[in-house]
Design a protein around this motif. Structure first.
Motif, mmCIF file in Angstrom:
data_model
loop_
_atom_site.group_PDB
_atom_site.id
_atom_site.type_symbol
_atom_site.label_atom_id
_atom_site.label_comp_id
_atom_site.label_asym_id
_atom_site.label_seq_id
_atom_site.Cartn_x
_atom_site.Cartn_y
_atom_site.Cartn_z
ATOM 1 N N HIS A 95 19.822 12.870 44.946
ATOM 2 C CA HIS A 95 19.000 12.317 46.025
ATOM 3 C C HIS A 95 17.947 11.326 45.533
ATOM 4 O O HIS A 95 17.279 10.689 46.345
ATOM 5 C CB HIS A 95 18.316 13.452 46.795
ATOM 6 N N GLY A 96 17.773 11.211 44.215
ATOM 7 C CA GLY A 96 16.849 10.230 43.673
ATOM 8 C C GLY A 96 15.386 10.611 43.747
ATOM 9 O O GLY A 96 14.517 9.761 43.535
ATOM 10 N N HIS A 97 15.075 11.875 44.028
ATOM 11 C CA HIS A 97 13.677 12.279 44.115
ATOM 12 C C HIS A 97 13.128 12.573 42.720
ATOM 13 O O HIS A 97 13.855 12.987 41.822
ATOM 14 C CB HIS A 97 13.531 13.527 44.995
ATOM 15 N N ALA A 98 11.835 12.356 42.535
ATOM 16 C CA ALA A 98 11.181 12.612 41.252
ATOM 17 C C ALA A 98 10.724 14.063 41.201
ATOM 18 O O ALA A 98 9.913 14.499 42.021
ATOM 19 C CB ALA A 98 10.002 11.671 41.064
ATOM 20 N N TRP A 99 11.247 14.810 40.224
ATOM 21 C CA TRP A 99 10.764 16.171 40.013
ATOM 22 C C TRP A 99 9.362 16.150 39.412
ATOM 23 O O TRP A 99 8.562 17.048 39.658
ATOM 24 C CB TRP A 99 11.704 16.922 39.078
ATOM 25 N N GLY A 100 9.076 15.127 38.596
ATOM 26 C CA GLY A 100 7.759 15.031 37.990
ATOM 27 C C GLY A 100 7.709 13.911 36.970
ATOM 28 O O GLY A 100 8.743 13.339 36.599
ATOM 29 N N VAL A 101 6.492 13.582 36.526
ATOM 30 C CA VAL A 101 6.297 12.534 35.527
ATOM 31 C C VAL A 101 5.389 13.062 34.428
ATOM 32 O O VAL A 101 4.531 13.924 34.655
ATOM 33 C CB VAL A 101 5.679 11.259 36.151
ATOM 34 N N CYS A 102 5.600 12.555 33.196
ATOM 35 C CA CYS A 102 4.777 12.995 32.073
ATOM 36 C C CYS A 102 4.770 11.920 31.003
ATOM 37 O O CYS A 102 5.534 10.946 31.066
ATOM 38 C CB CYS A 102 5.285 14.321 31.497
ATOM 39 N N ALA A 103 3.924 12.113 30.008
ATOM 40 C CA ALA A 103 3.779 11.132 28.936
ATOM 41 C C ALA A 103 4.443 11.569 27.640
ATOM 42 O O ALA A 103 4.549 10.778 26.707
ATOM 43 C CB ALA A 103 2.295 10.856 28.679
ATOM 44 N N GLU A 104 4.912 12.823 27.556
ATOM 45 C CA GLU A 104 5.475 13.319 26.298
ATOM 46 C C GLU A 104 6.669 14.212 26.579
ATOM 47 O O GLU A 104 6.638 15.039 27.503
ATOM 48 C CB GLU A 104 4.420 14.100 25.509
ATOM 49 N N ALA A 105 7.725 14.040 25.773
ATOM 50 C CA ALA A 105 8.926 14.868 25.889
ATOM 51 C C ALA A 105 9.250 15.433 24.512
ATOM 52 O O ALA A 105 9.845 14.746 23.677
ATOM 53 C CB ALA A 105 10.093 14.057 26.434
ATOM 54 N N LYS A 106 8.854 16.668 24.268
ATOM 55 C CA LYS A 106 9.137 17.318 22.997
ATOM 56 C C LYS A 106 10.582 17.809 23.004
ATOM 57 O O LYS A 106 11.008 18.483 23.939
ATOM 58 C CB LYS A 106 8.189 18.496 22.788
ATOM 59 N N GLY A 107 11.324 17.459 21.959
ATOM 60 C CA GLY A 107 12.735 17.812 21.906
ATOM 61 C C GLY A 107 13.640 16.659 22.286
ATOM 62 O O GLY A 107 14.861 16.809 22.292
ATOM 63 N N LEU A 108 13.052 15.493 22.592
ATOM 64 C CA LEU A 108 13.870 14.321 22.902
ATOM 65 C C LEU A 108 14.723 13.932 21.697
ATOM 66 O O LEU A 108 15.874 13.524 21.842
ATOM 67 C CB LEU A 108 12.966 13.157 23.308
ATOM 68 N N PHE A 109 14.146 14.073 20.496
ATOM 69 C CA PHE A 109 14.860 13.746 19.270
ATOM 70 C C PHE A 109 15.301 15.032 18.578
ATOM 71 O O PHE A 109 14.594 16.042 18.588
ATOM 72 C CB PHE A 109 13.976 12.927 18.331
ATOM 73 N N GLY A 110 16.457 14.992 17.971
ATOM 74 C CA GLY A 110 16.983 16.161 17.280
ATOM 75 C C GLY A 110 18.347 15.844 16.704
ATOM 76 O O GLY A 110 18.706 14.679 16.513
#
Length: 365
Positions: free
Chosen positions: A24-39
């Motif tokens: 549906h294209g709705h935003a669950w939320g926004v943030c400035a940091e994503a821990k675990g993006l790299f691995g």
């Protein structure tokens, strides 16, 4: 009270990441940091028995696209991406090769002889192989830290049931420091836990199950961090990278381009291609993209995509002219390539054919 996306416009402006529902294209939320993006992504592991090298020893990084070709020509080859090897096992004749499998994998039931190449040269062959199941490991979670949740996410967290916490397919949309779209990562978003965030009042740290997310490889982290600052200001910023990291750079160039509107130049434009650093396939498409669309520009990442760009809205209108400087470098490195089945193929000549069919007259210098 937990602030929502709509209630805190400043958080949206500062945020690098937006978790968006794909249906549906709705935003669950926004943030400035994503821990675990790299691995380290999950990798398929193959033990190749009776391995015989055909040239240099296979050890370390083996190639971005390594093809395993069955001896039986009725069976198709399959692909290992970003393949690595520890070399031959001590006191054995086996080679261990790892890499993310393509969606097909080996032909059903086939364990017989295969020959292996990296798109340019044959690496070796084996009499049989086995796919080794990796040990069970708990994937680290993806944690969205300092998240300002949207109304739907806040309602799901309040309800707290397993069904409510299954957010289904989502895209982690990523923008650069200038607020421009850069790329996205698809995942199946299942909330494992959440807690108030130390990053600010009414913000949360949202933890998602890691088994349902493929991280960006660690070797690509410096490339991503460079692009977080925005696109390069001058051409050739990728020139000093090795083939593996050029591939990561090209991935971001491609994904960023798909999220931007391109303004086509008028017909009869003259382009200039700097061929000094075209020593591999990623370098070819990076240089071509910058010749047409400037630093960080995209104009195809394979021959099929190049054909689409020549006929689409990617900054080009036929007919046009291109002066390819130092073309001998690409001719030297890209004239002896191989198809997935291992047949000889001249990528340099194939590219010239595609450009000509798309109305681009090329002068080699």
């Amino acid at each position: 009270m937990i602030s929502t996306v709509d209630e805190d416009k400043n958080d949206r402006g500062r945020a690098r990441y937006t978790l968006t529902g794909t249906e549906h294209g709705h935003a669950w939320g926004v943030c400035a940091e994503a821990k675990g993006l790299f691995g380290e992504p999950r990798r398929g592991t193959y033990e190749l028995f009776g391995w015989v090298d055909e040239g240099a020893e296979v050890r370390g990084w083996a190639g971005s696209r390594v093809w395993l070709v069955p001896e039986d020509e009725a069976l198709g080859p399959w692909l290992l991406e970003d393949a690595e090897s520890v070399g031959q096992l001590l006191a054995t004749d086996s080679l261990v090769l790892t890499g993310p499998d393509d969606y097909e994998g080996p032909p059903d039931g086939h364990r017989g002889p295969v020959r292996v190449h990296d798109g340019h040269r044959w690496l070796g062959s084996c009499r049989e192989f086995a796919r080794v199941l990796p040990p069970e490991q708990v994937a680290p979670p993806l944690v969205l830290r300092g998240l300002a949740p949207g109304d739907r996410l806040r309602a799901a967290l309040t309800k707290g049931t397993r069904r409510a916490l299954d957010l289904e397919e989502a895209a982690l949309e990523i923008q650069d420091d200038r607020g421009e779209p850069l790329t996205e990562r698809l995942l199946w978003a299942q909330v494992s836990t959440w807690r108030p965030s130390p990053y600010g009042t009414n913000l949360i740290d949202l933890e998602l199950h890691g088994e349902l997310f493929t991280p960006v490889p660690e070797y690509a982290r410096p490339i991503w961090e460079r692009w977080f600052a925005g696109p390069p200001d001058t051409p050739g910023a990728w020139a000093g990278l090795d083939t593996r990291r050029r591939g990561a750079w090209l991935d971001l160039v491609r994904e960023r381009a798909c999220r931007r509107t391109h303004h086509d130049r008028p017909a009869d434009h003259t382009y200039e291609l700097d061929g000094r650093h075209i020593t591999d396939e990623p370098g070819l498409y990076l240089a071509l993209g910058e010749a047409v669309n400037g630093p960080g520009g995209y104009f195809g990442g394979c021959l099929a995509a190049l054909d689409d760009c020549l006929r689409g809205t990617f900054g080009y209108t036929a007919p046009a002219t291109m002066l390819w400087r130092d073309a001998a470098t690409a001719r030297e490195h890209l004239s002896r390539t191989r198809t997935p089945a291992g047949r000889p193929y001249n990528l340099f000549a194939g590219l010239l054919d595609v450009l000509a069919e798309g109305g681009m007259h090329v002068t080699l210098a």
